[in-house]
Motif scaffolding. Structure first.
Motif, short mmCIF file in Angstrom:
data_model
loop_
_atom_site.label_atom_id
_atom_site.label_comp_id
_atom_site.label_asym_id
_atom_site.label_seq_id
_atom_site.Cartn_x
_atom_site.Cartn_y
_atom_site.Cartn_z
N PRO A 65 -21.51 -8.94 -11.40
CA PRO A 65 -22.35 -8.36 -12.46
C PRO A 65 -23.70 -9.06 -12.56
O PRO A 65 -23.95 -10.06 -11.89
N ILE A 66 -24.53 -8.54 -13.43
CA ILE A 66 -25.81 -9.18 -13.69
C ILE A 66 -25.56 -10.52 -14.37
O ILE A 66 -24.72 -10.62 -15.29
N SER A 67 -26.26 -11.53 -13.92
CA SER A 67 -26.08 -12.87 -14.47
C SER A 67 -26.35 -12.86 -15.98
O SER A 67 -27.36 -12.33 -16.44
N ALA B 261 -19.64 -1.73 -13.86
CA ALA B 261 -20.82 -1.82 -14.69
C ALA B 261 -20.76 -3.08 -15.52
O ALA B 261 -19.67 -3.61 -15.79
N SER B 262 -21.91 -3.57 -15.91
CA SER B 262 -21.94 -4.70 -16.84
C SER B 262 -22.94 -4.42 -17.94
O SER B 262 -23.84 -3.57 -17.79
N SER B 263 -22.74 -5.08 -19.06
CA SER B 263 -23.70 -4.99 -20.15
C SER B 263 -23.85 -6.37 -20.79
O SER B 263 -22.98 -7.22 -20.64
N LEU B 264 -24.92 -6.53 -21.51
CA LEU B 264 -25.30 -7.86 -21.98
C LEU B 264 -24.19 -8.50 -22.81
O LEU B 264 -23.77 -9.63 -22.56
N ASP B 265 -23.72 -7.78 -23.80
CA ASP B 265 -22.72 -8.39 -24.68
C ASP B 265 -21.72 -7.39 -25.21
O ASP B 265 -20.99 -7.69 -26.13
N GLY B 266 -21.67 -6.21 -24.62
CA GLY B 266 -20.68 -5.23 -25.02
C GLY B 266 -20.84 -4.70 -26.42
O GLY B 266 -19.88 -4.26 -27.03
#
Lengths: 111, 114
Positions: free
Chosen positions: B25-27, B93-98
């Motif tokens: 995911p994005i760091s 997928a990733s997201s910053l903090d859900g």
């Protein structure tokens, strides 16, 4: 289970015309998001509208949300051939941050 | 990294074999999601990781599917004893903090079980 249902399933228009896609959902939501997918691979986030918002704009995109009807629409103005893609709505339901996606609308913009 | 990276991009496997799909995911993104998409269909939720919380596994279709996320970063989705109906594109997928912000998707792994 399916939450968002897009309508129509497929839409074909001429370049320069506007494209409108609709999404209906069933339960209360925190927000509703629209994504675009080219060639059946990764999705690109287009716009997010929160449950207390009624309309949002981003460039040629306009999204409306009617929580009383549990529906949203995505309008793409002055369409271009490059807008050809599948468009999905997704909802984050109350108490959960996972998104539930619809089956999408396949948009074809003819040059 | 700059985006969500998935590997391999394509995988052909024989029925009955095990496969591992990787997602980087994005760091700094604490939330990570796995979805699968069958041909011409919408996205089917599989599993969701958020920080150190127990993952939401409610979408895994059978006990042949499992996923882990090591060190809060890289995730591996494992499918044991693959079946032809497992053929699909698996999207991470990733997201910053859900917290309901937009997801960033990887390009997916196209799995074909023959």
């Amino acid at each position: 289970s399916q939450q968002g249902e897009e309508d129509p399933q497929a839409l074909s228009i001429q370049e320069g015309e506007n494209a409108t896609m609709n999404c209906s959902y069933k339960t209360s939501i925190n927000n509703l998001q629209w994504y675009r997918q080219n060639s059946g691979r990764g999705l690109v986030h287009l716009i997010l509208i929160r449950s207390n918002e009624r309309e949002k704009h981003s460039g040629r995109l306009r999204v409306t949300l009617d929580t009383s009807k549990k529906s949203s629409s995505l309008l793409i103005t002055a369409s271009r051939a490059a807008d050809t893609a599948s468009y999905f709505c997704a909802t984050a339901q109350g108490g959960s941050e996972k998104l539930v996606f619809g089956k999408g609308t396949k948009l074809t913009v003819n040059p | 990294g700059a985006g969500v990276s998935q590997s391999p991009s394509n995988k052909v496997t024989e029925k009955g074999k095990d496969v591992e799909l990787r997602c980087d995911p994005i760091s700094g993104h604490t939330a990570l999601y796995w979805y699968r998409q069958s041909l011409g269909q919408g996205l089917e939720f599989l599993i969701y990781f958020q920080g150190n919380s127990a993952p939401d596994k409610s979408g895994l279709p059978s006990d042949r599917f499992s996923a882990e996320r090591t060190g809060g970063s890289v995730s591996t989705l494992t499918i044991q004893r693959t079946q032809q109906e497992d053929s699909a594109v698996y999207l991470c997928a990733s997201s910053l903090d859900g917290t309901g912000t937009g997801y960033t998707f990887g390009s997916g792994t196209r799995l074909t079980v023959v």
